[in-house]
Design a protein around this motif. Structure first.
Motif, short mmCIF file in Angstrom:
data_model
loop_
_atom_site.label_atom_id
_atom_site.label_comp_id
_atom_site.label_asym_id
_atom_site.label_seq_id
_atom_site.Cartn_x
_atom_site.Cartn_y
_atom_site.Cartn_z
N SER A 194 0.26 -0.98 -0.38
CA SER A 194 0.04 0.11 0.15
C SER A 194 0.74 1.15 -0.16
O SER A 194 0.52 2.39 -1.36
N ILE A 195 1.47 0.71 0.65
CA ILE A 195 3.15 2.30 0.98
C ILE A 195 3.54 2.97 -0.51
O ILE A 195 2.96 3.68 -1.18
N ALA A 196 3.67 1.61 -1.24
CA ALA A 196 4.20 1.46 -1.72
C ALA A 196 3.51 1.97 -3.47
O ALA A 196 4.50 2.59 -4.18
N ALA A 197 2.44 1.39 -3.33
CA ALA A 197 1.48 1.91 -4.32
C ALA A 197 1.41 3.50 -4.46
O ALA A 197 1.18 4.22 -5.21
N VAL A 198 1.22 3.94 -3.39
CA VAL A 198 0.88 5.01 -2.97
C VAL A 198 1.45 6.44 -3.37
O VAL A 198 2.06 6.99 -4.62
N VAL A 199 3.15 6.06 -3.36
CA VAL A 199 3.85 6.90 -3.37
C VAL A 199 4.29 6.87 -4.91
O VAL A 199 5.04 7.55 -5.55
N THR A 200 4.99 5.73 -5.22
CA THR A 200 4.81 5.47 -7.04
C THR A 200 3.00 5.93 -8.29
O THR A 200 3.89 5.07 -9.04
N GLN A 201 2.20 6.11 -7.82
CA GLN A 201 1.45 6.10 -8.30
C GLN A 201 1.31 7.00 -9.80
O GLN A 201 0.50 6.71 -10.93
N PRO A 202 2.33 7.93 -9.65
CA PRO A 202 2.22 8.92 -10.80
C PRO A 202 2.86 8.33 -11.81
O PRO A 202 2.99 8.41 -12.60
N PHE A 203 4.17 7.59 -11.15
CA PHE A 203 5.03 6.63 -12.44
C PHE A 203 3.68 5.96 -13.56
O PHE A 203 3.87 5.30 -14.60
N ASP A 204 3.28 4.78 -12.04
CA ASP A 204 2.18 3.65 -12.75
C ASP A 204 0.89 4.58 -13.97
O ASP A 204 1.08 4.59 -14.83
N VAL A 205 0.45 5.92 -13.56
CA VAL A 205 -0.84 6.73 -14.49
C VAL A 205 0.73 7.07 -15.81
O VAL A 205 -0.61 6.57 -16.98
N VAL A 206 1.63 7.65 -16.04
CA VAL A 206 2.67 7.68 -16.99
C VAL A 206 2.71 6.20 -17.43
O VAL A 206 2.66 6.25 -18.37
N LYS A 207 2.82 4.85 -17.12
CA LYS A 207 3.25 4.32 -17.85
C LYS A 207 2.14 3.84 -18.12
O LYS A 207 2.33 3.16 -19.53
N THR A 208 0.68 3.76 -17.49
CA THR A 208 -0.60 2.90 -18.78
C THR A 208 -0.72 3.47 -19.89
O THR A 208 -1.17 3.50 -20.74
N HIS A 209 -0.03 5.30 -19.47
CA HIS A 209 -0.55 5.95 -20.35
C HIS A 209 0.24 5.78 -21.48
O HIS A 209 0.09 5.41 -23.00
N ARG A 210 1.61 5.76 -21.63
CA ARG A 210 2.52 5.24 -22.44
C ARG A 210 2.31 4.25 -23.12
O ARG A 210 2.35 3.83 -24.52
N GLN A 211 2.20 3.08 -22.31
CA GLN A 211 1.49 1.74 -22.82
C GLN A 211 0.85 1.87 -23.74
O GLN A 211 0.91 1.37 -25.06
N THR A 212 -0.19 2.53 -23.24
CA THR A 212 -1.76 1.75 -24.38
C THR A 212 -1.48 2.89 -25.25
O THR A 212 -1.36 2.34 -26.79
N GLN A 213 -0.94 3.79 -25.60
CA GLN A 213 -0.89 4.76 -26.43
C GLN A 213 0.58 4.43 -27.44
O GLN A 213 0.54 4.36 -29.19
N LEU A 214 1.16 3.86 -26.75
CA LEU A 214 2.67 2.74 -27.94
C LEU A 214 1.73 1.66 -28.83
O LEU A 214 2.29 1.85 -30.24
N TRP A 215 0.60 0.76 -27.82
CA TRP A 215 0.66 -0.38 -28.72
C TRP A 215 -0.73 0.38 -29.95
O TRP A 215 -1.08 -0.04 -30.72
#
Length: 338
Positions: free
Chosen positions: A246-267
């Protein structure tokens, strides 16, 4: 930091660690997949998936890109449904489509999740053992270093396989056709093209892994000390795993948002044959999201991610620790009665 040798006595073999992690990955996927199927079906109900459209499916400890196939109207994510919410979707899918539908898309998830998890967890334990035996090293740094390196390694190994799996899933073709497509890509864009999207994955997963293992080992040590236990119980592992995830997920959430955005756009660019623009850096994408939606935009989806990541990591680590404990006691018996 608790001496890790207290928990791993007698020492486990690499094969035993791999088996324990594989079992954990399978059990975790079985528990988490229904949640993601329901989330995807609700998402498709609001915004239907068109051909070439991408969405990210997650087993809780690994993401998978799905590309909507041309003319495949019977795909599990395109099935019609009039759901009022999560519970309503859960009940209706079971009643109308059968309970098996809750595990739609499980095979491709397992194909990637099982080997990735085996590499990740086995490397972590092996690195911990190697670092622990080095003189002059502080034990509290071991989980951070081992967690970061093991996640970096597993993500790097699996990245090209994820690309090939997504290609196979979108265009059903023979292995020869797949080989020709991949070799053409390498010839035109170079070997590094097989690692597209790797940077955003590393920026999210390596910090997550470092924080997760550091906090997990600390929480586990504290709870074992309170309980007077020499090795973690299922409850200790489960609780420590959920809290640290839970702690790690909250701190890294901005990177998760960017990763999802880049991943879907790429494909989507890949499948819809849209010319690739100059690749924007993670920080550029992050600033763009923040400018458009504010800082809160970088934490979009944090609640559903917590509901998925926390139990997934808790189930994974507790089953893994249970598996290691099982093999540890088995080895002990063999040593006593050779």
């Amino acid at each position: 930091m608790a001496e890790m040798s207290d928990i791993n006595v007698p020492k486990l073999t690499i094969v035993q660690q791999a088996i324990a992690s594989c079992c954990g990955a399978i059990i975790t996927s079985l528990f988490v997949t229904p949640l993601d199927v329901i989330k995807t079906r609700l998402q498709a109900q609001r915004n239907p998936f068109h051909d070439g459209k991408c969405f990210v499916n997650s087993s809780g400890h690994m993401d998978h890109v799905y590309v909507c196939k041309n003319g495949d109207s019977k795909a599990w994510y395109k099935k019609p449904g009039h759901f009022k919410g999560t519970l309503d979707a859960f009940v209706k899918i079971i009643r109308i489509e059968g309970i098996k539908s809750l595990w739609s898309g499980l095979p491709p998830t397992l194909i990637m999740a099982v080997p990735t998890t085996a590499i990740y967890f086995t490397c972590y334990d092996q690195l911990c053992e190697a670092l622990k035996n080095r003189p002059g090293k502080h034990d509290e740094h071991i989980p951070v270093i081992a967690g970061s390196l093991s996640r970096f390694g597993s993500a790097t190994v699996v990245s090209p396989l994820e690309l090939i799996k997504t290609q196979m899933q979108y265009r059903r073709s023979s292995y020869k056709q797949l080989y020709l497509r991949v070799s053409t890509r390498v010839a035109v864009d170079g070997w590094l093209s097989l690692w597209q999207g790797w940077a955003s994955t590393i920026l999210r997963d390596v910090p997550f892994s470092a924080m997760y293992w550091y906090n997990y080992e600390r929480f586990k040590k504290m709870m074992c000390k309170e309980a007077g236990a020499h090795e973690p119980t299922f409850f200790v592992s489960f609780t420590s795993g959920a809290a640290s995830a839970s702690i790690a997920a909250v701190v890294t959430q901005p990177f998760d948002v960017v990763k999802t955005h880049r991943q879907t756009q790429l494909w989507e660019n890949e499948t819809l044959k849209i010319p690739q623009r100059d690749s924007k850096s993670t920080w550029t994408v992050m600033r763009k999201i923040a400018a458009k939606n504010g800082v809160t935009g970088l934490f979009a989806g944090i609640t559903p991610r917590l509901f998925k990541v926390a139990p997934a990591c808790a189930i994974m680590i507790s089953t893994y620790e249970y598996g290691k404990s099982f093999f540890s006691h088995l080895n002990e018996k063999k040593n006593q009665h050779p």
